[in-house]
Each structure stands twice: as structure tokens, then as C-alpha cells.
Design a protein around this motif. Structure first.
Motif, PDB file in Angstrom:
ATOM      1  N   GLN A  54       0.391  -1.089  -0.206  1.00  0.00           N
ATOM      2  CA  GLN A  54      -0.008   0.256   0.048  1.00  0.00           C
ATOM      3  C   GLN A  54       0.714   1.175  -0.095  1.00  0.00           C
ATOM      4  O   GLN A  54       1.986   1.360   0.383  1.00  0.00           O
ATOM      5  CB  GLN A  54      -1.049  -0.163   1.556  1.00  0.00           C
ATOM      6  N   VAL A  55       0.312   2.541  -0.042  1.00  0.00           N
ATOM      7  CA  VAL A  55       1.349   4.405  -0.029  1.00  0.00           C
ATOM      8  C   VAL A  55       0.296   4.785   0.893  1.00  0.00           C
ATOM      9  O   VAL A  55       1.108   5.486   1.105  1.00  0.00           O
ATOM     10  CB  VAL A  55       0.543   4.361  -1.365  1.00  0.00           C
ATOM     11  N   THR A  56      -1.211   4.174   1.063  1.00  0.00           N
ATOM     12  CA  THR A  56      -2.309   5.383   2.030  1.00  0.00           C
ATOM     13  C   THR A  56      -2.098   3.727   3.472  1.00  0.00           C
ATOM     14  O   THR A  56      -2.664   2.795   2.550  1.00  0.00           O
ATOM     15  CB  THR A  56      -2.544   6.156   1.603  1.00  0.00           C
ATOM     16  N   PRO A  57      -2.246   4.090   4.593  1.00  0.00           N
ATOM     17  CA  PRO A  57      -2.649   3.238   5.873  1.00  0.00           C
ATOM     18  C   PRO A  57      -4.402   2.890   5.116  1.00  0.00           C
ATOM     19  O   PRO A  57      -5.266   2.963   4.739  1.00  0.00           O
ATOM     20  CB  PRO A  57      -2.881   4.384   6.531  1.00  0.00           C
ATOM     21  N   LYS A  88      12.523   4.355   2.594  1.00  0.00           N
ATOM     22  CA  LYS A  88      11.916   4.531   1.260  1.00  0.00           C
ATOM     23  C   LYS A  88      10.437   4.455   1.042  1.00  0.00           C
ATOM     24  O   LYS A  88       9.637   4.828   0.711  1.00  0.00           O
ATOM     25  CB  LYS A  88      12.324   3.874  -0.216  1.00  0.00           C
ATOM     26  N   LYS A  89      10.025   3.584   1.694  1.00  0.00           N
ATOM     27  CA  LYS A  89       8.333   3.002   1.772  1.00  0.00           C
ATOM     28  C   LYS A  89       8.083   4.409   2.857  1.00  0.00           C
ATOM     29  O   LYS A  89       7.167   5.017   2.316  1.00  0.00           O
ATOM     30  CB  LYS A  89       7.988   2.559   2.065  1.00  0.00           C
ATOM     31  N   ILE A  90       8.706   4.544   3.798  1.00  0.00           N
ATOM     32  CA  ILE A  90       7.698   4.801   4.477  1.00  0.00           C
ATOM     33  C   ILE A  90       7.573   7.171   4.081  1.00  0.00           C
ATOM     34  O   ILE A  90       6.735   7.970   4.320  1.00  0.00           O
ATOM     35  CB  ILE A  90       8.831   5.625   6.285  1.00  0.00           C
ATOM     36  N   LYS A  91       9.159   7.330   3.211  1.00  0.00           N
ATOM     37  CA  LYS A  91       9.217   8.968   2.830  1.00  0.00           C
ATOM     38  C   LYS A  91       7.926   8.617   1.600  1.00  0.00           C
ATOM     39  O   LYS A  91       7.797   9.971   0.953  1.00  0.00           O
ATOM     40  CB  LYS A  91      10.578   8.765   2.393  1.00  0.00           C
ATOM     41  N   LEU A  96       3.195   9.477   5.899  1.00  0.00           N
ATOM     42  CA  LEU A  96       3.653   8.910   6.717  1.00  0.00           C
ATOM     43  C   LEU A  96       5.358   9.001   6.362  1.00  0.00           C
ATOM     44  O   LEU A  96       6.231  10.035   7.545  1.00  0.00           O
ATOM     45  CB  LEU A  96       4.098   7.495   6.243  1.00  0.00           C
ATOM     46  N   LYS A  97       5.041   9.658   5.593  1.00  0.00           N
ATOM     47  CA  LYS A  97       6.412  10.933   4.910  1.00  0.00           C
ATOM     48  C   LYS A  97       6.785  12.026   5.754  1.00  0.00           C
ATOM     49  O   LYS A  97       8.193  12.134   6.064  1.00  0.00           O
ATOM     50  CB  LYS A  97       6.628  11.243   3.602  1.00  0.00           C
ATOM     51  N   ASP A  98       6.330  12.779   6.592  1.00  0.00           N
ATOM     52  CA  ASP A  98       6.878  13.279   7.477  1.00  0.00           C
ATOM     53  C   ASP A  98       7.621  12.716   9.258  1.00  0.00           C
ATOM     54  O   ASP A  98       7.705  13.446   9.556  1.00  0.00           O
ATOM     55  CB  ASP A  98       5.787  14.621   8.030  1.00  0.00           C
ATOM     56  N   ILE A  99       7.047  11.653   9.041  1.00  0.00           N
ATOM     57  CA  ILE A  99       7.592  10.727  10.211  1.00  0.00           C
ATOM     58  C   ILE A  99       9.772  10.839   9.955  1.00  0.00           C
ATOM     59  O   ILE A  99       9.777  10.301   9.228  1.00  0.00           O
ATOM     60  CB  ILE A  99       7.073   9.804  10.477  1.00  0.00           C
ATOM     61  N   CYS A 116      21.222   6.650   2.910  1.00  0.00           N
ATOM     62  CA  CYS A 116      20.397   7.391   2.894  1.00  0.00           C
ATOM     63  C   CYS A 116      19.955   8.200   3.741  1.00  0.00           C
ATOM     64  O   CYS A 116      18.999   8.540   4.076  1.00  0.00           O
ATOM     65  CB  CYS A 116      20.246   6.209   4.638  1.00  0.00           C
ATOM     66  N   LEU A 117      20.659   9.495   3.833  1.00  0.00           N
ATOM     67  CA  LEU A 117      20.307  10.582   4.221  1.00  0.00           C
ATOM     68  C   LEU A 117      19.840  11.300   2.775  1.00  0.00           C
ATOM     69  O   LEU A 117      19.030  11.687   3.198  1.00  0.00           O
ATOM     70  CB  LEU A 117      21.806  11.563   4.577  1.00  0.00           C
ATOM     71  N   GLU A 118      20.398  10.928   1.439  1.00  0.00           N
ATOM     72  CA  GLU A 118      19.647  11.415   0.056  1.00  0.00           C
ATOM     73  C   GLU A 118      18.664  10.961   0.205  1.00  0.00           C
ATOM     74  O   GLU A 118      17.735  10.846  -0.318  1.00  0.00           O
ATOM     75  CB  GLU A 118      20.476  11.254  -0.544  1.00  0.00           C
ATOM     76  N   GLY A 119      18.189  10.115   0.716  1.00  0.00           N
ATOM     77  CA  GLY A 119      16.892   8.626   0.591  1.00  0.00           C
ATOM     78  C   GLY A 119      15.590   9.058   1.938  1.00  0.00           C
ATOM     79  O   GLY A 119      14.433   9.279   1.941  1.00  0.00           O
ATOM     80  N   GLY A 120      16.448  10.750   2.803  1.00  0.00           N
ATOM     81  CA  GLY A 120      15.154  10.740   3.360  1.00  0.00           C
ATOM     82  C   GLY A 120      15.503  10.956   4.878  1.00  0.00           C
ATOM     83  O   GLY A 120      14.720  11.349   5.319  1.00  0.00           O
TER      84      GLY A 120
END
Lengths: 202, 147
Positions: A54-57, A88-91, A96-99, A116-120
Motif C-alpha cells: 500500500q501507499v496509504t494506510p 523509502k516506503k515511509i518517505k 507517513l513521509k513526515d515521520i 540513506c541521508l539522500e533517501g530522507g
């Protein structure tokens, strides 16, 4: 719900090693965090209310949406979904991207760290993680939350508020009063709302 | 508050190079809310490391040895050793990994003997350490703890 300096934040720790989970849990609890530990990226996504595909909960599991996670700390090397994949899934998820996500690894590999840093990822911790590293977590959580709080205040009032933290373009919403939860807060965007007759600047 | 000779014993362990300051960090994390934390972590370490070493044994016996798998096990073993502050063992693992990356079987076998030896010594020393802790009578409690 007011957030004060003494509020307990909830950290989700992900590591396939039981020993390392025990360690990180102790470090976090000693630093006054509420902790949930899981042994895989897929379980982490479940806790966050997101299935792997999924992309959204999911709307059918409301209890998952109530578990608020303020920060995710994950090991990099894990079988199946790596810490980077989880990041990457979270971002990549709109909800979830702001967690904030912190990645840990026992290996000091600059290309891995940069990736990792570039991945967010907010931070990269070298294992063994130290108690002093825990101090670096709170600022990342507070950074996100203060933006949320500010947007919440804007939602609750009918006056024009110019957000001091954002530099993005404004978006008008016409004259109608907006419901609190009909749109996700997106930090950084100036929101202007007009109310009939009054014009107040804060 | 406990009175024990542990600081002296701990110091001697460190002087012999078996444990580094990461172990002290573990001790600092132990408190009334988690009174057996160090022993629990150490127990998990030996559980993990014994399993990994059995896997390494198997990987070395394969013909030809699977160096890729071996490296993965070593990565885990080294990480675990590092997490409890087992400095000497961590260094032996690092040496082992180098031989592994060169696919040097002889070097690997020699290294593995060293790792096993360090592991055995560490286990003995830590068992003694925890036994010492259990034998001590706490100042503020009437009853003896343990055994």
C-alpha cells in the motif's frame, strides 16, 4: 492535545537482532521515550498502518491509525526489507513521509550513509548506539511537531494567519470554512483563509 | 546500593582487553526498572554467537566454502561482539573477515580457532563476573539475593 516539553514521544525501533532490539529499547526508555520494537521492515509498516503493497494506510484497520509514531529508528542490514527499503516506503507514503527516520548500522560505509541521508533519513547512527545519541532524536521529532501544531492552530481559527515558518506559495481556499481533517497538513505551505468581515493578522 | 568488588574485577577485565567501554555503557543502562539488564544482554549475546559460530563451522566445512555466507555470519558476529563491548573478539572477527574476503581458507580456519578461544574465555570471565554479583549481599535489603 497540547504538546509540552515533558510529553512522551513514541519511537518505533526496527532490528532483526533480538539483542540489538533489547539494547535500543533500553536506550530509548532510559531517555524517556515510549518504545515499540519490531523485528522486520514489514512489521514496522504494519504498526504504521501500511501494508507493504500500500501507499496509504488502510481504512479498514482504524486501530493502526491511532498508533502515533513520532520517529522510526531502523537497522540498515536486515533480511528481506532492508532499513533503506523501509526508509523509502515511509518517505514515499503521503501520510507517513513526515515521520523522521534514523538509520543505524554497525558498518561505517560513507556511500551507505549518503544514500540513506539522500533517501530522507534524518540521521545515521553507527552501532553500538550510545546513550548520547538519544539526545539527537528529540530535535527531529519537535521540528515536525511544531509545524503540525502551528497548522492545527490555523485550522481552528477563522482569521488570516501568516505562518512564520513557511516560505512556500499560498493557497487560497475561498470563503468556506474548512473541516479540521479534510486535508493532510503539509508543513511549509502558507495557508490563507478569508473570513467574512474580519481581517486579523497575528 | 550494592557493595561489590566488581569495579575492580571489571577493571581487570578491561585491562586484559576483553571488554571495552561499551560494556560499562551497558552497566550504566541497568537500574531498578531493569535490574538484570546486563546479564540478559550477555545471555542473548552468547545465544546469538553460539548459533553464528555453529553456522560458521558448517560454512567452513563446505566444499568449496561459501565465503559469501561466511561473511554475512561474521558481520553479525562482529556486530554482536561490538554491542556488548567484547573488543578482543570483535578484532579477531575483523581479521577473520579479511581472510574471508581474500577467500583464504587457511587464514579463515586459523582465525576461527582464535575467535572460538576468545569466545570461550569471554564466557568464562562473564560467568564469574555474574556469579560474583549474585554472591554480594545488598546493603539496604535484609535478604540475600540469588543462589
Amino acid at each position: 492535545m497540547a504538546v509540552d516539553a515533558g510529553a512522551q514521544f513514541h519511537v518505533l525501533a526496527v532490528d532483526d537482532s533480538l539483542m540489538d532490539r533489547k539494547l535500543i529499547e533500553r536506550l530509548l526508555k532510559t531517555s524517556s521515550f515510549h518504545v515499540t520494537t519490531v523485528d522486520s521492515g514489514s512489521k514496522a509498516l504494519e504498526v504504521l498502518g501500511l501494508r507493504e503493497d500500500q501507499v496509504t494506510p488502510s481504512a479498514v484497520s482504524p486501530e493502526h491509525n491511532e498508533i502515533e509514531v513520532n520517529l522510526v529508528i531502523t537497522d540498515y542490514c536486515m533480511p528481506g526489507m532492508t532499513g533503506y527499503d523501509l526508509l523509502k516506503k515511509i518517505k514515499g507514503s503521503s501520510s507517513l513521509k513526515d515521520i523522521p527516520v534514523v538509520v543505524m548500522s554497525s558498518e561505517n560505509v560513507p556511500s551507505r550513509i549518503n544514500r540513506c541521508l539522500e533517501g530522507g533519513a534524518e540521521e545515521f547512527f553507527l552501532k553500538p548506539v550510545q546513550l548520547s545519541d538519544m539526545k539527537r532524536l528529540r530535535p527531529h521529532i519537535l521540528k515536525g511537531r511544531s509545524k503540525d501544531q502551528q497548522l492545527q492552530r490555523e485550522e481552528n481559527s477563522n482569521t488570516i494567519i501568516i505562518s512564520s515558518s513557511s516560505s512556500g506559495s499560498g493557497s487560497g481556499s475561498g470563503g468556506s470554512k474548512r473541516k479540521a481533517m479534510d486535508e493532510e497538513p503539509s508543513p511549509g505551505r502558507t495557508r490563507l483563509r478569508f473570513s467574512a468581515g474580519s481581517l486579523t493578522m497575528l | 546500593m550494592f557493595i561489590y568488588t566488581t569495579p575492580v574485577y571489571r577493571l581487570s577485565l578491561a585491562l586484559q582487553g576483553f571488554l571495552d567501554e561499551q560494556f560499562y555503557q551497558l552497566e550504566e543502562l541497568q537500574d531498578e526498572s531493569s535490574p538484570n539488564f546486563v546479564e540478559e544482554v550477555v545471555t542473548l549475546f552468547f545465544r546469538d554467537s553460539s548459533r553464528l559460530m555453529a553456522n560458521i563451522d558448517q560454512a567452513l566445512e563446505q566444499c568449496p566454502p561459501d565465503f559469501h555466507r561466511l561473511d554475512k555470519f561474521l558481520h553479525r558476529l562482529k556486530g554482536s561482539a561490538s554491542s556488548i563491548g567484547a573488543g578482543k573478539m570483535k578484532n579477531e572477527c575483523a581479521g577473520f573477515r579479511e581472510f574471508c574476503s581474500e577467500e583464504n581458507l587457511e587464514g579463515c580456519l586459523r582465525s576461527f580457532q582464535k575467535v572460538k578461544k576468545e569466545h570461550t574465555i569471554l564466557r568464562q570471565k562473564l560467568e564469574n563476573y555474574f556469579q560474583l554479583l549474585r554472591q554480594v549481599v545488598p546493603v539496604d535489603k535484609a535478604t540475600r539475593s540469588g543462589s
